[in-house]
Enzyme design. Structure first.
Site, PDB file in Angstrom:
ATOM      1  N   ASP A  43     -40.794  21.457   6.771  1.00  0.00           N
ATOM      2  CA  ASP A  43     -40.835  20.975   8.162  1.00  0.00           C
ATOM      3  C   ASP A  43     -41.418  22.523   8.778  1.00  0.00           C
ATOM      4  O   ASP A  43     -41.816  21.213  10.387  1.00  0.00           O
ATOM      5  CB  ASP A  43     -40.058  20.292   8.537  1.00  0.00           C
ATOM      6  CG  ASP A  43     -37.892  20.937   8.460  1.00  0.00           C
ATOM      7  OD1 ASP A  43     -38.248  21.455   7.672  1.00  0.00           O
ATOM      8  OD2 ASP A  43     -37.723  20.202   9.074  1.00  0.00           O
ATOM      9  N   SER A  44     -40.876  23.570   8.600  1.00  0.00           N
ATOM     10  CA  SER A  44     -41.340  24.883   9.621  1.00  0.00           C
ATOM     11  C   SER A  44     -43.212  24.537  10.237  1.00  0.00           C
ATOM     12  O   SER A  44     -43.552  24.950  11.169  1.00  0.00           O
ATOM     13  CB  SER A  44     -41.235  25.994   9.064  1.00  0.00           C
ATOM     14  OG  SER A  44     -42.021  26.216   7.791  1.00  0.00           O
ATOM     15  N   ASP A  82     -39.449  19.203   2.255  1.00  0.00           N
ATOM     16  CA  ASP A  82     -38.441  18.487   3.114  1.00  0.00           C
ATOM     17  C   ASP A  82     -38.417  17.304   3.477  1.00  0.00           C
ATOM     18  O   ASP A  82     -39.654  16.737   4.025  1.00  0.00           O
ATOM     19  CB  ASP A  82     -38.619  19.656   4.053  1.00  0.00           C
ATOM     20  CG  ASP A  82     -38.063  20.794   4.712  1.00  0.00           C
ATOM     21  OD1 ASP A  82     -37.258  21.331   3.618  1.00  0.00           O
ATOM     22  OD2 ASP A  82     -38.076  21.416   5.594  1.00  0.00           O
ATOM     23  N   LYS A 112     -36.326  18.160  -0.265  1.00  0.00           N
ATOM     24  CA  LYS A 112     -35.121  19.252   0.396  1.00  0.00           C
ATOM     25  C   LYS A 112     -34.123  18.005   1.807  1.00  0.00           C
ATOM     26  O   LYS A 112     -35.377  17.519   2.018  1.00  0.00           O
ATOM     27  CB  LYS A 112     -34.859  20.354   0.415  1.00  0.00           C
ATOM     28  CG  LYS A 112     -34.563  20.769   1.410  1.00  0.00           C
ATOM     29  CD  LYS A 112     -34.631  23.100   1.617  1.00  0.00           C
ATOM     30  CE  LYS A 112     -35.174  23.093   2.136  1.00  0.00           C
ATOM     31  NZ  LYS A 112     -35.417  23.341   3.916  1.00  0.00           N
ATOM     32  N   GLU A 114     -30.944  18.537   4.561  1.00  0.00           N
ATOM     33  CA  GLU A 114     -30.190  19.627   5.787  1.00  0.00           C
ATOM     34  C   GLU A 114     -28.516  19.206   5.732  1.00  0.00           C
ATOM     35  O   GLU A 114     -28.678  17.575   5.825  1.00  0.00           O
ATOM     36  CB  GLU A 114     -30.529  19.609   7.151  1.00  0.00           C
ATOM     37  CG  GLU A 114     -31.645  20.894   6.607  1.00  0.00           C
ATOM     38  CD  GLU A 114     -32.427  20.820   8.446  1.00  0.00           C
ATOM     39  OE1 GLU A 114     -32.237  20.674   9.111  1.00  0.00           O
ATOM     40  OE2 GLU A 114     -33.736  21.387   8.493  1.00  0.00           O
ATOM     41  N   GLU A 181     -29.260  29.015   5.059  1.00  0.00           N
ATOM     42  CA  GLU A 181     -30.481  30.170   6.218  1.00  0.00           C
ATOM     43  C   GLU A 181     -29.749  30.483   6.894  1.00  0.00           C
ATOM     44  O   GLU A 181     -28.481  29.790   8.007  1.00  0.00           O
ATOM     45  CB  GLU A 181     -31.088  29.200   7.094  1.00  0.00           C
ATOM     46  CG  GLU A 181     -31.986  29.709   7.714  1.00  0.00           C
ATOM     47  CD  GLU A 181     -33.129  28.480   8.616  1.00  0.00           C
ATOM     48  OE1 GLU A 181     -32.899  28.077   7.778  1.00  0.00           O
ATOM     49  OE2 GLU A 181     -33.690  28.252   9.671  1.00  0.00           O
TER      50      GLU A 181
END
Ligand SMILES: Nc1nc(=O)c2c([nH]1)NC[C@@H]1CN(c3ccc(C(=O)N[C@@H](CCC(=O)O)C(=O)O)cc3)CN21
Ligand SMILES: CC(C)C(=O)C(=O)O
Ligand SMILES: [Mg+2]
Length: 277
Positions: A43-44, A82, A112, A114, A181
């Site tokens: 999602d970056s 993501d 993925k 978080e 991270e």
């Protein structure tokens, strides 16, 4: 294509796992050609290709749109996508429905998510439904508002202990790997030794079982600020800037297009237009 069990074997054999982000077809093709083990449609993409100032604005539709392009470019590379901000925090059944849609529409091999806590139920639920899940701990950018910025996490003994327990819980919940991270490298070493599943670090030191970097950071593609932990392996941005400036200059001065860029008409055809005049 590698599978989840290949990544376990790689960890067991001490073979590093290489992951890179990709957001479109050409970047995915370059990654596959380079032989990377996994591609992350992160999602970056909100920050490096869509021009947002965080990942919070990215939607499920954005993720699917880009993941489909990546899939077309890298058919034989394990693709993790993501789940974006807010798409897995409400009703767990809704999270599963969204996950199923992301898998079916994009062709992702894994998703993925978080964090731990309540997210552990989501990991369990997705894995129970047959969806491989990668966990993500430490600096979790979707919580940037709560964390108060993109800061190194797990620096105190207490925070570190919590992260170690969260990583174990993610493994227990069925995660196939954990992204770590922006944490101290010593903590990465502890977590990596405790887990059977691979850790994939970004700003987490060399002790992780694999590494991931953002495509645009490691190639310096874009004018964004590059995090301290990223290394510039090539400067694509400089090449692109020079190329565009060269093109603009050539058009202005009339040196482009040159004869080799032109199409020709036969003399007799040309003669017919003018009617011999
Ligand atoms: N281009 C890009 N690369 C990334 O790795 C990345 C993104 N975007 N967007 C989503 C998240 C956000 N990430 C980031 C962004 C900035 C820092 C950063 O500026 N860190 C500081 C250290 C801060 C501290 O000392 O606590 C640095 O100086 O690098 C870290 C991770 C990682 N991800
Ligand atoms: C930084 C990596 C791990 C990520 O989540 C992303 O690119 O979105
Ligand atoms: Mg991400």
């Amino acid at each position: 294509m590698k599978t989840t069990s290949d990544f376990l074997t790689m960890k067991a054999n001490g073979e590093k796992i290489v992951m890179i982000t990709a957001y479109d077809c050409p970047s995915a093709k370059y990654a596959e050609e380079a032989g990377v083990d996994m591609i992350l449609v992160g999602d970056s993409l909100g920050m490096v290709v869509l021009g947002y100032d965080s990942t919070v604005q990215v939607t499920v539709d954005d993720m699917i749109h880009h993941a489909k392009a990546v899939r077309r470019g890298a058919k034989d590379t394990f693709m993790v996508v993501d789940m974006p901000f807010g798409s897995y925090h409400g009703d767990p059944n809704e999270a599963l429905k969204t996950a199923v849609r992301m898998i079916q529409e994009s062709g992702a091999d894994a998703l993925k998510v978080e964090g731990a806590g309540e997210v552990l139920y989501v990991i369990k639920k997705l894995v129970y439904a047959g969806i491989p899940v990668v966990a993500h701990l430490g600096l979790t950018p979707q919580s940037v508002g709560v964390l108060g910025g993109y800061k190194v996490q797990g620096k105190t003994a207490e925070q570190a202990q919590e992260l170690i327990e969260d990583a174990l819980r993610c493994q227990e919940a069925g995660a196939m790997a954990v992204v770590l991270e922006c944490i101290p490298h010593q903590l990465t070493e502890i977590v990596s030794k405790k887990l059977v599943i691979p850790t994939i670090g970004i700003g987490a030191g060399p002790e992780a079982d694999g590494q991931v970097l953002v495509f645009h950071d490691l190639l310096r593609y874009g004018k964004h600020r590059i995090p301290k932990f990223a290394k510039e392996f090539a400067n694509a941005g400089e090449q692109i800037q020079k190329g565009i400036e060269g093109y603009a200059k050539a058009v202005k001065e009339g040196s482009f297009p040159a004869p080799e860029h032109c199409f020709n008409m036969k003399e007799e055809e040309l003669f017919s237009i003018y009617g011999g005049k």
